[in-house]
Enzyme design. Structure first.
Site, PDB file in Angstrom:
ATOM      1  N   MET A   1      -7.066   0.615   8.155  1.00 18.62           N
ATOM      2  CA  MET A   1      -7.617   0.877   6.867  1.00 18.62           C
ATOM      3  C   MET A   1      -8.036   2.308   7.178  1.00 18.62           C
ATOM      4  O   MET A   1      -8.465   2.993   8.263  1.00 18.62           O
ATOM      5  CB  MET A   1      -9.019   0.270   6.908  1.00 18.62           C
ATOM      6  CG  MET A   1      -8.793  -1.384   6.894  1.00 18.62           C
ATOM      7  SD  MET A   1     -10.251  -2.285   6.905  1.00 18.62           S
ATOM      8  CE  MET A   1      -9.726  -4.036   7.207  1.00 18.62           C
TER       9      MET A   1
ATOM     10  N   MET B   1      -3.699  -0.535   4.677  1.00 17.94           N
ATOM     11  CA  MET B   1      -4.551  -0.562   3.763  1.00 17.94           C
ATOM     12  C   MET B   1      -4.998   1.021   3.640  1.00 17.94           C
ATOM     13  O   MET B   1      -6.159   1.334   4.062  1.00 17.94           O
ATOM     14  CB  MET B   1      -5.671  -1.519   3.659  1.00 17.94           C
ATOM     15  CG  MET B   1      -5.455  -2.994   3.681  1.00 17.94           C
ATOM     16  SD  MET B   1      -6.650  -3.910   4.374  1.00 17.94           S
ATOM     17  CE  MET B   1      -5.834  -4.057   5.728  1.00 17.94           C
TER      18      MET B   1
ATOM     19  N   GLY C   1     -10.480  -4.914   3.389  1.00 21.87           N
ATOM     20  CA  GLY C   1     -11.606  -4.032   3.660  1.00 21.87           C
ATOM     21  C   GLY C   1     -12.260  -4.636   4.905  1.00 21.87           C
ATOM     22  O   GLY C   1     -12.774  -4.104   5.877  1.00 21.87           O
TER      23      GLY C   1
ATOM     24  N   GLY D   1     -13.641 -11.755   7.424  1.00 22.30           N
ATOM     25  CA  GLY D   1     -15.009 -12.685   7.530  1.00 22.30           C
ATOM     26  C   GLY D   1     -15.354 -13.025   5.928  1.00 22.30           C
ATOM     27  O   GLY D   1     -16.570 -13.334   5.804  1.00 22.30           O
TER      28      GLY D   1
ATOM     29  N   GLY E   1      -9.819 -15.054   4.495  1.00 19.37           N
ATOM     30  CA  GLY E   1     -10.623 -16.072   4.571  1.00 19.37           C
ATOM     31  C   GLY E   1      -9.696 -17.365   4.623  1.00 19.37           C
ATOM     32  O   GLY E   1     -10.060 -18.482   4.134  1.00 19.37           O
TER      33      GLY E   1
ATOM     34  N   GLY F   1      -7.942 -14.382  10.811  1.00 21.69           N
ATOM     35  CA  GLY F   1      -8.943 -13.560  11.576  1.00 21.69           C
ATOM     36  C   GLY F   1      -9.866 -14.213  12.237  1.00 21.69           C
ATOM     37  O   GLY F   1      -9.794 -14.958  13.290  1.00 21.69           O
ATOM     38  N   SER F   2     -11.095 -14.270  11.489  1.00 16.95           N
ATOM     39  CA  SER F   2     -12.402 -15.131  12.063  1.00 16.95           C
ATOM     40  C   SER F   2     -12.048 -16.566  12.131  1.00 16.95           C
ATOM     41  O   SER F   2     -12.563 -16.843  13.276  1.00 16.95           O
ATOM     42  CB  SER F   2     -13.302 -14.806  10.889  1.00 16.95           C
ATOM     43  OG  SER F   2     -13.319 -13.831  10.289  1.00 16.95           O
TER      44      SER F   2
END
Ligand code: DX5
Ligand code: ZN
Length: 215
Positions: A36, A67, A141, A144, A176, A196-197
């Site tokens: 990013m 990104m 960006g 979570g 998500g 990810g999370s």
């Protein structure tokens, strides 16, 4: 069975080596690395030197998600850092076709990402040049965030478009992704789940990867 690509963005950066080891030893298929720039997205993650280090220990292909604005300027540098697959955003490329050619000519597999507001129809004339398409299932960006349910329709629509090309182009979903929504995404036609999370915040990340793989 979907491919699983854990996103290291959610890992403990003080212990990146441990995160890489866990992914290497798990049933995960790829590493997903999020870059990013603080311009295209309102956040900065990590960049080329960190990817170089990850690549040295990663024993699975690295899927690098850019990104960033003007990704074409840094495409050769990401090749040097060891990216196997390079994802650019449709929203950042004024000359998308030539960016894709550039990625391919450098020996990486090209992919295009689309933000939640970008219709998949816009991929029609670039689709057959791609290795995969990344459908953002949150706004890019941050890790979570909550999954945007409309994404499932986009996956279905893209799956139909790909069928018409007669080519094997993979669909990746990112943002998500949890054990709750993974199965419906796979059913709609997703081939690669980025997580990810849900992986790195779990007590047993390898087990979550196993369960995602079997969703
Ligand atoms: C978001 C990134 C994602 C992110 C996913 O901009 O592209 O790859 O790391 O994180 P989770 O799974 O936590 O939504
Ligand atoms: Zn990503």
């Amino acid at each position: 069975m979907p491919l699983i690509a854990p996103s290291l963005l959610a890992s403990d950066f003080l212990h990146l080596a441990d995160a890489c080891k866990m992914v290497n030893e798990s049933e995960a298929d790829w590493f997903h690395l999020d870059v990013m720039d603080g311009r295209f997205v309102p956040n900065i993650s990590y960049g080329i030197p960190v990817i170089e280090h990850i690549r040295k220990v990663a024993r699975k292909p690295c899927d690098v998600h850019l990104m960033i604005e003007e990704p074409e300027k840094l495409t050769p540098a990401f090749k040097m850092a060891g990216a196997d697959m390079l994802i650019v955003h449709l929203e950042t490329c004024r000359n998308l076709h030539s960016n894709i050619q550039q990625i391919r000519s450098l020996g990486m597999k090209p992919a295009v990402a689309v933000n939640p507001h970008t219709p998949v129809e816009l991929l029609k004339d670039i689709l057959f040049d791609l290795h995969h398409v990344l459908i953002m299932t949150v706004n890019p960006g941050f890790g979570g965030q909550s999954f945007i349910p409309h994404s499932i329709e986009k996956v279905r629509e893209l799956r139909k478009m790909i069928a018409k090309t007669g080519k094997e182009i993979l669909i990746e979903v990112d943002g998500g992704i949890t054990l709750e929504n993974a199965a419906s995404l796979v059913e709609a036609g997703a081939d690669i789940l980025v997580a990810g999370s849900s992986v790195f915040q779990a007590k047993d990340p390898a087990r979550v990867i196993h369960l995602l793989k079997n969703s």
